[in-house]
Motif scaffolding. Sequence first.
Motif, PDB file in Angstrom:
ATOM      1  N   GLN A 114     -31.635 -25.312 -85.726  1.00  0.00           N
ATOM      2  CA  GLN A 114     -31.262 -23.972 -86.161  1.00  0.00           C
ATOM      3  C   GLN A 114     -29.735 -23.913 -86.210  1.00  0.00           C
ATOM      4  O   GLN A 114     -29.078 -24.202 -85.204  1.00  0.00           O
ATOM      5  N   LEU A 115     -29.202 -23.551 -87.365  1.00  0.00           N
ATOM      6  CA  LEU A 115     -27.759 -23.452 -87.523  1.00  0.00           C
ATOM      7  C   LEU A 115     -27.295 -22.011 -87.367  1.00  0.00           C
ATOM      8  O   LEU A 115     -28.055 -21.069 -87.543  1.00  0.00           O
ATOM      9  N   GLY A 116     -26.007 -21.859 -87.072  1.00  0.00           N
ATOM     10  CA  GLY A 116     -25.387 -20.555 -86.858  1.00  0.00           C
ATOM     11  C   GLY A 116     -24.618 -20.606 -85.550  1.00  0.00           C
ATOM     12  O   GLY A 116     -25.091 -20.121 -84.526  1.00  0.00           O
ATOM     13  N   GLN A 117     -23.424 -21.183 -85.593  1.00  0.00           N
ATOM     14  CA  GLN A 117     -22.639 -21.435 -84.393  1.00  0.00           C
ATOM     15  C   GLN A 117     -22.440 -20.146 -83.579  1.00  0.00           C
ATOM     16  O   GLN A 117     -21.832 -19.174 -84.048  1.00  0.00           O
ATOM     17  N   PRO A 118     -22.978 -20.102 -82.342  1.00  0.00           N
ATOM     18  CA  PRO A 118     -22.913 -18.861 -81.566  1.00  0.00           C
ATOM     19  C   PRO A 118     -21.507 -18.455 -81.150  1.00  0.00           C
ATOM     20  O   PRO A 118     -21.277 -17.288 -80.811  1.00  0.00           O
ATOM     21  N   ALA A 119     -20.545 -19.393 -81.166  1.00  0.00           N
ATOM     22  CA  ALA A 119     -19.178 -19.029 -80.788  1.00  0.00           C
ATOM     23  C   ALA A 119     -18.624 -17.929 -81.690  1.00  0.00           C
ATOM     24  O   ALA A 119     -17.862 -17.067 -81.240  1.00  0.00           O
ATOM     25  N   TRP A 120     -19.018 -17.941 -82.972  1.00  0.00           N
ATOM     26  CA  TRP A 120     -18.555 -16.886 -83.877  1.00  0.00           C
ATOM     27  C   TRP A 120     -19.095 -15.521 -83.463  1.00  0.00           C
ATOM     28  O   TRP A 120     -18.400 -14.501 -83.564  1.00  0.00           O
ATOM     29  N   ILE A 121     -20.332 -15.492 -82.985  1.00  0.00           N
ATOM     30  CA  ILE A 121     -20.939 -14.227 -82.559  1.00  0.00           C
ATOM     31  C   ILE A 121     -20.253 -13.718 -81.291  1.00  0.00           C
ATOM     32  O   ILE A 121     -19.929 -12.525 -81.174  1.00  0.00           O
TER      33      ILE A 121
END
Length: 394
Positions: A114-121
């Motif tokens: 699953q992609l979507g780097q949580p650091a951005w959130i």
Amino acid sequence: MRVIGLMSGTSYDGIEAAAAELDLSGDTVRLRPLGRLSHPYSDELRTQIAAALPPAPTTTEAICVLDTGIGQAFAEAGVRALAELCDGNADLVVSHGQTMHHWVEAGTVRGTLQLGQPAWIAEATGLPVVSDLRSRDVAAGGQGAPLVALFDALLLGGLPGVPAALNLGGIANITVVAPDADPLAFDTGPANALLDAAARHFSGGTEEYDRDGRGAAAGQVNPDLLRRLLDEPYYRLPGPKSTGKELFHLPYLLAALADAPTPDPQDVLATLTRLTAVTVAGACRNHGVTRLVVSGGGARNPTLMRMIADELPGVHLSSSDDLGIASDAKEALAFALLGYLTVHGLPGALPSGTGARHASVLGSITPGRQPLRLPAPVSTAPARLLVVASPVAD
């Protein structure tokens, strides 16, 4: 605790965000929905996702670009949810991310991405983020899916007969909650995955899906094509089992059409819709389901819902809305609950639903702007979900 759940399914059209206040007392989780919103992906990002999905080849550069782009889109959705659903006050974000690949060999899941780097959130919201919730279950020998099984089991527990929850996303999954038995959950097969692929293919990309099931309603089922599609070995595997767009994609459909030509696109849509209804109904009959609680995007397709009802006479069909959980918000709320359990040190996966050797605490935690302070661990796992009525924003 006020928790934001972020979810993007296998249709990859955007992000569903839902917020809830969650409280665990004894063996009961109280959930008060605070609302939901949809945050669409940009056309550019959707095109990039489509270009990298199997069976297409891709590169590490493309995956890196997607990890950032999806992470930033999830961050935007999180910021919106924080402001619009939570009045700027929340404690935790739980991000499912975008599934790009579910690696299955001979019925065994080897990995899931699953992609979507949580650091951005975390950077955008300032809140801690629980992410990558599927991998730990896979490491414990499970399918890593469907992870909504725990939420479903808590929600349906105590209902009469043999209730089941059906989610109709890109892939259809079911959770059966029979009395005096462990809940069973598995992916039944495609829901919208092949339908969406067919709609895009036959419209030359101008239509993303069969809107309101109108194409299928105007067509006729081709028995030869349906038989060819039902020959798929996946349907004969016992649960727990899981699948995804790495199997059910446009080349898969085109191969079936080469064997069973179907000139009218509306007939193809009708046949694919019947395929979903037949495979869902078969799973329900195999496990004696008497009540089916439906959620997900496919629940808004009246042709699909009519075909499922035709295949399951005597089974009561209803929406998760009837139990206080908005259909479009259910998966996001389910992941909000899983993240809530994670920060309290409680498992979020059901071994009877995923096939894992044991229940695991799921996910990884990315700190927010403040030092990470987790709640005191809880030793009593929830056995009941109590939904407290609250208006759901659209």
